[in-house]
Design a protein around this motif. Structure first.
Motif: not given
Length: 398
Positions: A251-255, A262-263, A318-321
């Motif tokens: 996710s962007a938050a993970d990066k 990793i999901w 994630w895309k919607r967020e």
């Protein structure tokens, strides 16, 4: 009517005789490279045909035997660590409840790597607890270099691999190709769906002949989308041909955070329902002395947690967020935020006209201001004829 089939497809070619000596040339599977037979095509009564056995699993809902599974994900996020984790469980026989892998007798894993060195692969497997005596690299040189090249038929390097898997002293359960595209013969164009299917067909034969799982690794493209089909790009035919498709993502938050995750989850299955994705923590370990050129670290996956939704739903969320974060707020949303900011730190209630004046100064019209004020608070007079004061509802303060 009769139909010609390749000699290698006939079961008796292997069951009743010795394994053929592999051809050392890659080949492309033309008519000159295969022998033919003449089986008779006829109508066969379905009720009298042999019933195929049910699907057998290495990891139920994740990795079937006798089938091709594709693991796709963005380059550089650590998706290779998943096959390392799986290999460590296979070679030791240990269970992995999160991936529905029961305790079994240890088995062997064959690996073809094109992007990582043999040293890095060894370090990852060691830190994951794998039995290295049960891991075989299929390569030309002792240092792990010299990758095989595979065409669209059981010849050349594919026939060599096929023969080696049948040898005594090896009990393979899994073959990993990381990255698959790097091993495909240059004579094949994977953007051509027909040629891509042909390139996968020998792997299907190999998986069925040896009752093994074949895991082909590939990268996503760089499209800005949550659609997993589109993210597979030119290798989308893999999704059509493979029995299982696993998708790995961050996710962007993970990066942006220091914690690495990793999901991973099934995106397609022709043999079972789609399981929920798993969130793994990427743990970095010091495995050798650090130098100016080498940090001396490697990584492995730990602490799997159920995401409680499929990987496809997760990517969509994630895309919607991301879209919501990038979208300019509406006038109504701006008004609500301005009211909350104005009321913060002030003793409530405050004069209603002061709130309206603050909103007007920030470009909010009378109707939009009144609607926002009514949504999260109320105006009232302390007594008849007294000026109105405004206060937030308890629910409107956040």
């Amino acid at each position: 009517m009769t139909a010609a089939i390749p000699e290698w497809f006939r079961a008796e070619h292997y069951d009743d005789g010795p394994v053929p000596v592999p051809d050392s040339s890659p080949g492309t599977g033309n008519a000159a490279e295969v022998a033919t037979s003449n089986p008779v095509l006829k109508l066969r009564r379905l009720s009298e045909m042999k019933t195929p056995p049910p699907t057998k699993w290495i990891a139920r809902g994740w990795l079937p035997r006798s089938e091709i599974t594709v693991l796709v994900g963005e380059e550089g996020i650590g998706k290779s660590l998943l096959w390392v984790r799986i290999a460590s469980r296979i070679t030791t026989g240990q269970a992995d409840p999160a991936m529905k892998m029961p305790t079994r007798q240890p088995a062997d894993v064959v690996v073809i790597v094109t992007e990582d060195s043999a040293g890095e692969v060894e370090a990852r497997l060691k830190v994951s607890g794998a039995d290295l005596t049960r891991v075989f690299l299929f390569c030309a040189e002792d240092d792990g270099s010299g990758n095989p090249v595979f065409g669209n038929a059981m010849n050349g390097d594919m026939l060599t691999l096929d023969a080696m898997l049948a040898q005594d002293g090896i009990d393979p359960a899994l073959v990993v190709v990381d990255a698959w595209v790097d091993t495909v013969s240059g004579s094949l164009t994977l953007k051509d769906s027909q040629q891509a299917r042909q390139a996968m067909h020998p792997w299907k034969i190999l998986a069925q002949r040896h009752d093994i799982a074949v895991l082909l690794m590939t990268h996503t493209n760089r499209m800005n989308t949550a659609n997993t089909r589109d993210l597979m790009g030119s290798t989308a035919v893999l999704r059509q041909k493979a029995r299982m498709v696993l998708f790995a993502a961050r996710s962007a938050a993970d990066k942006e955070s220091e914690a690495q995750h990793i999901w991973v989850g099934p995106d397609k299955s022709n043999v079972t329902g789609i399981a929920s994705a798993l969130k793994f923590t990427v743990k970095v370990e010091q495995v050798r002395d650090q130098t100016d050129d080498d940090p001396g670290t490697t990584a492995h996956l730990i602490a799997p947690a159920d995401a409680c939704m499929t990987i496809r739903d997760l990517l969509g969320q994630w895309k919607r967020e991301e879209t919501d974060a990038e979208r300019a707020p509406s006038k109504s949303e701006q008004a609500l935020e301005l009211i909350r900011e104005f009321m913060t730190g002030q003793g409530q209630p405050v004069p209603t006209e002061d709130v309206r004046a603050h909103l007007a100064d920030n470009g909010i019209g009378f109707k939009a201001a009144q609607k926002a004020m009514n949504e999260i608070g109320q105006s009232r007079a302390a007594a008849f004829g007294a000026p109105q004061t405004y206060s937030l509802h308890q629910s409107g303060r956040s």
